[in-house]
Design a protein around this motif. Structure first.
Motif, mmCIF file in Angstrom:
data_model
loop_
_atom_site.group_PDB
_atom_site.id
_atom_site.type_symbol
_atom_site.label_atom_id
_atom_site.label_comp_id
_atom_site.label_asym_id
_atom_site.label_seq_id
_atom_site.Cartn_x
_atom_site.Cartn_y
_atom_site.Cartn_z
ATOM 1 N N SER A 91 46.502 -23.155 -33.906
ATOM 2 C CA SER A 91 47.564 -22.587 -33.069
ATOM 3 C C SER A 91 47.014 -22.145 -31.711
ATOM 4 C CB SER A 91 48.217 -21.386 -33.767
ATOM 5 O OG SER A 91 47.364 -20.248 -33.717
ATOM 6 N N TYR A 130 46.015 -21.050 -38.255
ATOM 7 C CA TYR A 130 45.825 -20.111 -37.152
ATOM 8 C C TYR A 130 44.865 -20.668 -36.106
ATOM 9 C CZ TYR A 130 44.793 -15.836 -34.589
ATOM 10 O OH TYR A 130 44.640 -14.905 -33.588
ATOM 11 N N GLN A 149 36.778 -11.552 -21.077
ATOM 12 C CA GLN A 149 36.421 -11.997 -19.738
ATOM 13 C C GLN A 149 37.068 -11.131 -18.676
ATOM 14 O OE1 GLN A 149 37.488 -16.153 -19.791
ATOM 15 N NE2 GLN A 149 35.666 -16.748 -20.951
ATOM 16 N N SER A 150 38.301 -10.670 -18.926
ATOM 17 C CA SER A 150 38.972 -9.783 -17.982
ATOM 18 C C SER A 150 38.254 -8.446 -17.879
ATOM 19 C CB SER A 150 40.425 -9.563 -18.424
ATOM 20 O OG SER A 150 41.071 -8.639 -17.592
ATOM 21 N N ASN A 165 40.095 -14.147 -23.518
ATOM 22 C CA ASN A 165 40.639 -13.805 -22.212
ATOM 23 C C ASN A 165 40.483 -12.315 -21.917
ATOM 24 O OD1 ASN A 165 41.449 -16.493 -21.907
ATOM 25 N ND2 ASN A 165 43.467 -16.110 -22.841
ATOM 26 N N LYS A 166 40.687 -11.484 -22.955
ATOM 27 C CA LYS A 166 40.532 -10.044 -22.767
ATOM 28 C C LYS A 166 39.084 -9.687 -22.464
ATOM 29 C CE LYS A 166 41.150 -5.557 -25.028
ATOM 30 N NZ LYS A 166 39.777 -5.117 -24.722
ATOM 31 N N GLU A 203 38.046 -12.006 -33.275
ATOM 32 C CA GLU A 203 39.270 -11.980 -34.070
ATOM 33 C C GLU A 203 38.923 -11.697 -35.522
ATOM 34 O OE1 GLU A 203 42.237 -11.447 -35.476
ATOM 35 O OE2 GLU A 203 43.116 -12.644 -33.852
ATOM 36 N N ARG A 250 45.919 -19.233 -30.877
ATOM 37 C CA ARG A 250 46.207 -17.830 -30.526
ATOM 38 C C ARG A 250 44.954 -16.964 -30.537
ATOM 39 N NH1 ARG A 250 51.076 -15.425 -33.785
ATOM 40 N NH2 ARG A 250 50.758 -13.813 -32.197
ATOM 41 N N TRP A 251 43.913 -17.384 -31.249
ATOM 42 C CA TRP A 251 42.677 -16.608 -31.313
ATOM 43 C C TRP A 251 41.990 -16.496 -29.952
ATOM 44 C CZ3 TRP A 251 38.136 -19.448 -30.327
ATOM 45 C CH2 TRP A 251 38.294 -20.827 -30.299
ATOM 46 N N LYS A 252 42.343 -17.364 -29.014
ATOM 47 C CA LYS A 252 41.679 -17.370 -27.705
ATOM 48 C C LYS A 252 42.087 -16.189 -26.832
ATOM 49 C CE LYS A 252 41.131 -22.383 -27.721
ATOM 50 N NZ LYS A 252 41.481 -23.670 -27.060
ATOM 51 N N ARG A 253 43.118 -15.436 -27.245
ATOM 52 C CA ARG A 253 43.517 -14.291 -26.426
ATOM 53 C C ARG A 253 42.431 -13.224 -26.372
ATOM 54 N NH1 ARG A 253 45.944 -13.460 -31.390
ATOM 55 N NH2 ARG A 253 45.928 -11.321 -32.220
ATOM 56 N N HIS A 254 41.627 -13.129 -27.406
ATOM 57 C CA HIS A 254 40.519 -12.162 -27.400
ATOM 58 C C HIS A 254 39.459 -12.570 -26.376
ATOM 59 C CE1 HIS A 254 41.971 -9.906 -30.840
ATOM 60 N NE2 HIS A 254 42.214 -11.053 -31.455
#
Length: 467
Positions: A440, A437, A451-452, A448-449, A387, A442-446
């Protein structure tokens, strides 16, 4: 599969704090050597040329940093990717990241060098640099720009090595290049009186040395990732990821430099003595910042490796320990620097007025460095997670909405010496954004991406095997 060896530190297993300390110490020592570049420049110029030359070298910083920072961010993007792929044990993508990053920096260096030389004078005029050191600053900048390619190349290579868990090799490189720089600085200014040209040449030559040695180390200590310097090869998807992580950081640094440029007319109008004192104090300030910078680099690598290895439990525990350590180190260093501030300032000048001007900066900035420390820790953490946008936003709010306006207001109503309180005001504003931030989530979405993408790549490899 990529794995740790004798040259690397794998931060995905073992107690976090000892691992981080082991990784950080070489970075800290390397930063000390790197800081010697500017310190030696300041001492040699201030003692052997003039206060005007001291001010000239300092006045050029905001312009040269603005021009280089955007592309140095590419090195950060590559370092984060390397650390994440190292945690995933993905040799192929590490190799692609290295070659892609070097290809881009190689292509961009020459046009950027020419642009810098042509625009040096106009930028200095824009900053309202006084006539008594305008030409000295312009000449120094033109010489400095001759070293852009090795500067980009070394910083990229240092990021690669750190991403692989090797913080010792950059230390060796910086130690050797700093020794070379000190020798050249003295020779090209005192026995051979080239003035600011000699200072610039010493920097350029030592940068070429650092770049060449870092290439040799990567190719010999890590033969799996061997690359050819002048071979251009891009991987489009990896290049997009490098840009995604690196460009926001580069923009942040570039706009930070623009902020310094906006403040420069304010500083320059305070006179040559004030500018010389300010520039010397910033060099002292740099030694306090070094542990913060070193731990921020470590936290980025630590988070990157553990996210790549899917060890979020280690991320939380390790980050807490690193932050506590960084604050403690900052407090200790501040307790040392403040009582010795005058003695440190005398290293850069023989003028009492310059010492006094520098002390005005140090007593207002250094005691509140703990706020800056926390800001950089959160920035390093988020960058390690991939991030970069929010840290950039936080830094720009810190600079443009807090530091720059408050600098002008403080100077107008309370005098030039009190301008320096603007730093703490800016740090506090940026830290508030980062904390909000981070909590919150929200930084963890990176994560998940990442790992996907790794799961998709594993499935693709398995499908090939079945065929």
């Amino acid at each position: 599969m990529a794995k740790a060896n004798a040259n690397t530190i794998d931060m995905t297993t073992g107690r976090p704090l000892p691992l981080v300390l082991k990784f950080t110490l070489p970075i800290l020592l390397g930063n000390i050597f790197q800081q010697l570049y500017t310190v030696v420049d300041g001492i040699v110029v201030g003692k052997n040329v003039s206060d005007a030359a001291q001010a000239a070298v300092g006045a050029s910083f905001s312009v040269t940093y603005m021009l280089t920072s955007l592309f140095l961010g590419i090195g950060l993007g590559g370092s984060v990717l390397v650390s994440q792929y190292f945690g995933q044990h993905n040799n192929k993508n590490i190799q692609k990241t290295i070659t892609t990053m070097h290809s881009f920096l190689l292509v961009i260096s020459l046009p950027l060098t020419l642009f810098g030389i042509v625009t040096a004078g106009p930028f200095l005029s824009l900053l309202k640099v006084p006539e008594d050191y305008y030409e000295l600053a312009r000449v120094y900048m033109c010489v400095y720009y001759l070293g852009l390619l090795p500067q980009f190349g070394y910083n990229a290579n240092a990021g690669i090595l750190q991403g692989l868990g090797d913080s010792r090799s950059p230390l060796v490189i910086l130690a050797l290049s700093s020794i070379l720089h000190v020798i050249l600085d003295y020779v090209l200014v005192v026995p051979i009186p080239l003035g600011v040209v000699g200072v610039g040449l010493a920097t350029v030559i030592s940068q070429f040395f650092s770049w060449g040695l870092s290439i040799w180390i990567i190719n010999h200590k890590f033969p799996t990732y061997r690359f050819k310097v002048f071979h251009v090869s891009f991987d489009r998807e990896i290049f997009k990821d490098i840009l995604r992580i690196g460009v926001p950081s580069g923009i942040q640094n570039a706009l930070y430099s623009v902020g310094i440029m906006v403040m420069s007319p304010l500083i320059n109008q305070c006179g040559t003595v004030f500018v010389a004192g300010y520039n010397a104090a910033v060099k002292v300030d740099g030694f306090v910042f070094m542990p913060v910078q070193s731990l921020a680099t470590s936290i980025t690598t630590y988070v990157g490796q553990n996210i790549g290895a899917r060890r979020m439990d280690r991320v939380k525990d390790g980050v807490r320990s690193i932050m506590l350590l960084s604050v403690a180190m900052c407090v200790v260093l501040c307790a040392i620097v403040i009582p010795l501030r005058s003695q440190l300032m005398w290293l850069f000048t023989d003028t009492q007025a310059v010492v006094d001007a520098g002390n005005e900066y140090l007593i207002r900035v250094i005691p509140l460095y703990v706020v800056s420390t926390l800001q950089y820790m959160y920035i390093g953490l988020l960058r390690g997670a991939g991030e970069s946008t929010v840290p950039t936003i936080a830094s720009l709010i810190s600079l443009w909405l807090a530091r720059v306006p408050s600098a002008y207001l403080l100077t107008e109503f309370f005098g030039p010496a009190n301008m320096h309180w603007c730093y703490a005001i800016g740090w506090a504003a940026g830290l508030c954004v980062l904390i909000l931030y981070y909590y919150s989530g929200r930084w963890k979405r990176h994560i998940n991406k990442l790992q996907s993408d790794n799961d998709n790549e594993d499935r693709a490899e398995a499908s090939k095997g079945e065929v």
